[in-house]
Design an enzyme around this catalytic site. Structure first.
Site, PDB file in Angstrom:
ATOM      1  N   HIS A   1       0.804  -1.218   0.000  1.00 53.29           N
ATOM      2  CA  HIS A   1       0.000   0.000   0.000  1.00 53.29           C
ATOM      3  C   HIS A   1       0.842   1.277   0.000  1.00 53.29           C
ATOM      4  CE1 HIS A   1       0.816  -0.707   4.260  1.00 53.29           C
ATOM      5  NE2 HIS A   1       0.507   0.556   4.506  1.00 53.29           N
ATOM      6  N   ASP A   2       1.984   1.251   0.647  1.00 54.56           N
ATOM      7  CA  ASP A   2       2.821   2.452   0.729  1.00 54.56           C
ATOM      8  C   ASP A   2       4.107   2.339  -0.084  1.00 54.56           C
ATOM      9  OD1 ASP A   2       1.363   4.293   2.166  1.00 54.56           O
ATOM     10  OD2 ASP A   2       2.062   3.599   4.125  1.00 54.56           O
TER      11      ASP A   2
ATOM     12  N   LYS B   1       6.109   5.351  -1.380  1.00 52.30           N
ATOM     13  CA  LYS B   1       6.974   6.200  -0.540  1.00 52.30           C
ATOM     14  C   LYS B   1       8.440   6.093  -0.934  1.00 52.30           C
ATOM     15  CE  LYS B   1       4.052   6.453   3.591  1.00 52.30           C
ATOM     16  NZ  LYS B   1       3.913   6.135   5.029  1.00 52.30           N
TER      17      LYS B   1
ATOM     18  N   HIS C   1       2.905   9.802  -3.451  1.00 48.10           N
ATOM     19  CA  HIS C   1       3.315   8.399  -3.354  1.00 48.10           C
ATOM     20  C   HIS C   1       2.198   7.458  -3.820  1.00 48.10           C
ATOM     21  CE1 HIS C   1       1.066   8.330   0.508  1.00 48.10           C
ATOM     22  NE2 HIS C   1       1.072   7.001   0.396  1.00 48.10           N
TER      23      HIS C   1
ATOM     24  N   HIS D   1      -5.876   3.996  -1.063  1.00 46.29           N
ATOM     25  CA  HIS D   1      -6.018   3.787   0.381  1.00 46.29           C
ATOM     26  C   HIS D   1      -5.988   5.080   1.194  1.00 46.29           C
ATOM     27  CE1 HIS D   1      -1.629   4.138   0.330  1.00 46.29           C
ATOM     28  NE2 HIS D   1      -1.630   4.183   1.653  1.00 46.29           N
ATOM     29  N   HIS D   2      -5.794   6.215   0.534  1.00 52.97           N
ATOM     30  CA  HIS D   2      -5.919   7.503   1.226  1.00 52.97           C
ATOM     31  C   HIS D   2      -7.170   8.264   0.794  1.00 52.97           C
ATOM     32  CE1 HIS D   2      -2.322   7.636   3.670  1.00 52.97           C
ATOM     33  NE2 HIS D   2      -1.589   7.212   2.654  1.00 52.97           N
TER      34      HIS D   2
ATOM     35  N   ASP E   1      -5.143   0.459   7.941  1.00 55.11           N
ATOM     36  CA  ASP E   1      -3.867   1.184   7.982  1.00 55.11           C
ATOM     37  C   ASP E   1      -3.922   2.306   9.017  1.00 55.11           C
ATOM     38  OD1 ASP E   1      -1.229   1.888   7.170  1.00 55.11           O
ATOM     39  OD2 ASP E   1      -2.053   3.473   5.903  1.00 55.11           O
TER      40      ASP E   1
END
Length: 351
Positions: free
Chosen positions: A213-214, A217, A242, A268-269, A297
């Site tokens: 998911h990240d 970054k 990201h 997811h944000h 998260d």
């Protein structure tokens, strides 16, 4: 080997059956016989073993040979059994009809021994060769299916390994630990397990794809990524990239897990009320995978220490999730979270 082949002789004249059996017994065949079409069909349906060839009289009372042949050709189990018609007729119309009905040959009565032996032997050999070829083809198809499944499994395992490696690499550039990735995977799969519209495949997909998911970054400058204080407006804009950066990288793949990871990383944000980023998606426009990872998260981030914050108390983090039902989070997911809260807390507390 055609010895011990089973032959069914169907004729309403007993002498014709007796003559055929006397001729054919020289080649060691096994016999059954019937005097009517109905009896023949009953014998075929009740017999424990299949017949390898049927000698079928055309002119019989009740069901004639053509009627019997039609019924046998409509039955999947007798569709390919060779049928040789026995007939006193030699007119072209009767012979043509016999072939049209699915007969493989015809023999005129009275029988000529050499002709009967030769034709029976030929069609038994053809039938057994065809049967052997069919079994071989089934074996090859089965083998090909197994090999295809093996390759697909290897490919999926390679995807999982690549995801794990990339997630490990991402962790090395952030202040998150490997346990965070594992907790996200377990919590995402748990949420999918209890979601009424998701299945076991979704559960498996989320477990393996959510750790990415990240991953975006990795594209953020280290000085911004590791900044201990609050971001400036410009830094936050860079940080938000990201999500899109990860999607642009991962969405090129046609592989199931990587495509799922692309969606999760991208969405997811996003927030249920449309105030999230990067596309300000709202409600069900956000993919269910993105909605799930968004909730788990945040819960994991709140309950664990980060470079820029201390860990919250579990009860405080739970309250935050519930209070943001229908604003930040999908209300159905919040309900699932509450209903199975002990299980989500147990994952959060795992070290």
């Amino acid at each position: 080997m055609i010895q011990n082949s089973r032959i069914l002789i169907v004729d309403d004249v007993v002498d014709n059956i007796r003559v055929a059996m006397n001729i054919l017994k020289e080649d060691g065949y096994e016999f059954s016989f019937a005097h009517t079409g109905a009896e023949a069909l009953r014998l075929i349906s009740e017999d424990d073993e299949d017949f390898d060839l049927i000698l079928l009289d055309v002119m019989m009372p009740g069901l004639n040979g053509f009627d019997v042949c039609q019924k046998l050709r409509e039955n999947h189990s007798t569709l390919d059994v060779p049928i040789i018609f026995l007939t006193a007729k030699t007119d072209i119309e009767a012979i043509t009809k016999g072939f049209d009905m699915g007969g493989v040959d015809y023999i005129t009565k009275p029988f000529h021994a050499n002709e009967l032996l030769a034709r029976v032997k030929t069609h038994l050999e053809l039938y057994q060769a065809k049967d052997l070829l069919k079994k071989h083809n089934l074996y090859l198809k089965s083998k090909a299916t197994f090999e295809r499944q093996r390759l697909l499994t290897e490919l999926e395992d390679s995807q999982k390994e690549m995801i794990f490696i990339l997630a490990e690499l991402m962790e090395a550039t952030s202040d998150e630990t490997g346990k965070h990735i594992k907790r996200i995977a377990e919590s995402s799969a748990l949420m999918a397990k209890y979601h009424p519209s998701l299945n076991k495949e979704d559960e498996e997909t989320l477990y393996h794809a959510s750790p990415m998911h990240d991953i975006g970054k990795m594209t953020i400058p280290i000085e911004i990524l590791h900044k201990p204080g609050k971001y400036s407006e410009e830094e936050f804009c860079i940080m938000k990239n990201h999500t899109t950066n990860a999607y642009n990288l991962l969405s090129r793949s046609n592989r199931k897990l990587i495509k799922a990871a692309a969606v999760i990383a991208h969405e997811h944000h996003e927030k249920w009320n449309g105030n999230g980023y990067p596309r300000r998606l709202k409600g069900a426009d956000i993919h269910i995978y993105g909605r799930i990872v968004a909730l788990v998260d945040v819960f994991d981030a709140l309950t664990h220490k980060r470079q820029y914050k201390e860990a919250w108390e579990i009860n405080e983090a739970v309250r935050y999730i519930i209070e943001h039902r229908e604003t930040q989070f999908d209300p159905e997911l919040v309900d699932i979270f509450e209903e199975h809260l002990d299980e989500f807390i147990a994952i959060a507390k795992s070290k």
